[in-house]
Write an enzyme that holds these catalytic residues in place. Sequence first.
Site, PDB file in Angstrom:
ATOM      1  N   PRO A   1       0.131   9.256  83.295  1.00 35.12           N
ATOM      2  CA  PRO A   1      -0.261   8.988  81.917  1.00 35.12           C
ATOM      3  C   PRO A   1       0.923   8.897  80.966  1.00 35.12           C
ATOM      4  CG  PRO A   1      -1.452  10.868  82.850  1.00 35.12           C
ATOM      5  CD  PRO A   1      -0.322  10.549  83.764  1.00 35.12           C
ATOM      6  N   GLU A   2       1.097   7.737  80.396  1.00 34.87           N
ATOM      7  CA  GLU A   2       1.997   7.589  79.264  1.00 34.87           C
ATOM      8  C   GLU A   2       1.102   7.281  78.070  1.00 34.87           C
ATOM      9  OE1 GLU A   2       5.563   5.301  79.896  1.00 34.87           O
ATOM     10  OE2 GLU A   2       5.576   5.752  82.021  1.00 34.87           O
TER      11      GLU A   2
END
Length: 271
Positions: A2-3
């Site tokens: 997750p960015e």
Amino acid sequence: MPELPEVETTRRGIEPHLLRQTIKKVILRQTRLRWPVPRNLNQKLAGQPVLALQRRGKYLLVTTPRGSLILHLGMSGSIRILPANTPPEKHDHLDIVLTNGQCLRFRDPRRFGAVLFTSADPLQHKLLRHLGPEPLSRAFNGKYLYEESRGRKVAVKLFIMNSKVVVGVGNIYASEALFLAGIHPKRISGRLTLERYDKLARAIKKVLRAAIRQGGTTLRDFTATDGKPGYFRQKLNVYGRAGQPCNVCSTPIRQITLGQRSSYYCPHCQK
DNA sequence: AATCGCGCCTGACGGC
DNA sequence: TGCCGTCAGGCGCGAT
């Protein structure tokens, strides 16, 4: 992993299910995440309505009248909305059960994520207070990067991955943005011109917006709240493509290590 | 003040 | 089949 686009995809996915709903109870199965999860979450949140679902950098903020839950997905975390009676699996550490029979379920196999609570303004929390601007805001632009970088000797890739400089730019999108901007990841941040930072700021916005549109990037375990993977992977120009031909000039993509992390770039397109 | 390296943690994968 | 070593990585923190 997750960015910002994955976190924003998650936020958008859960917001309609949570907003104005009431929390019935909190079920905590694992307190050992990046920091110990407070054990009194149920006491704090039971009976509370959800007033807002915000994102700041890669943090998700679930705000109730009594305080805010601060969630971070680390690198293997995910959130899904499920019927509350769905049996939990191995790495399902937390449920926020709603009175409508649904629940928010937080899963994180590697446990680099975080679940915290604050009674005060979450944006003033120790972890969020010193974060840099949102990359998709107007405050984030070439001039900002240029001024912020003067006198710095760190490589430009590490510079844009520093959350005090700008939030939400992780390893994947840093490599991709530098490719779009034609900048070598090892360039000294303090020596880049304003013109190049203009291009870089635009590239960061472009790649993050495109990734959000595609529902994020799924490499191993990221899925949106509906369990579907992100489709941005198919659009990656350099990340994870060592040895493969550049999409622009066919030169083999190179992989180097920068700050103990893999970086990918095209030696012909990026100077 | 800026920068660097560490450590948390599990799953996937390759080699034998 | 199964075991073991390696790698992946967000990010705060302590050391320099």
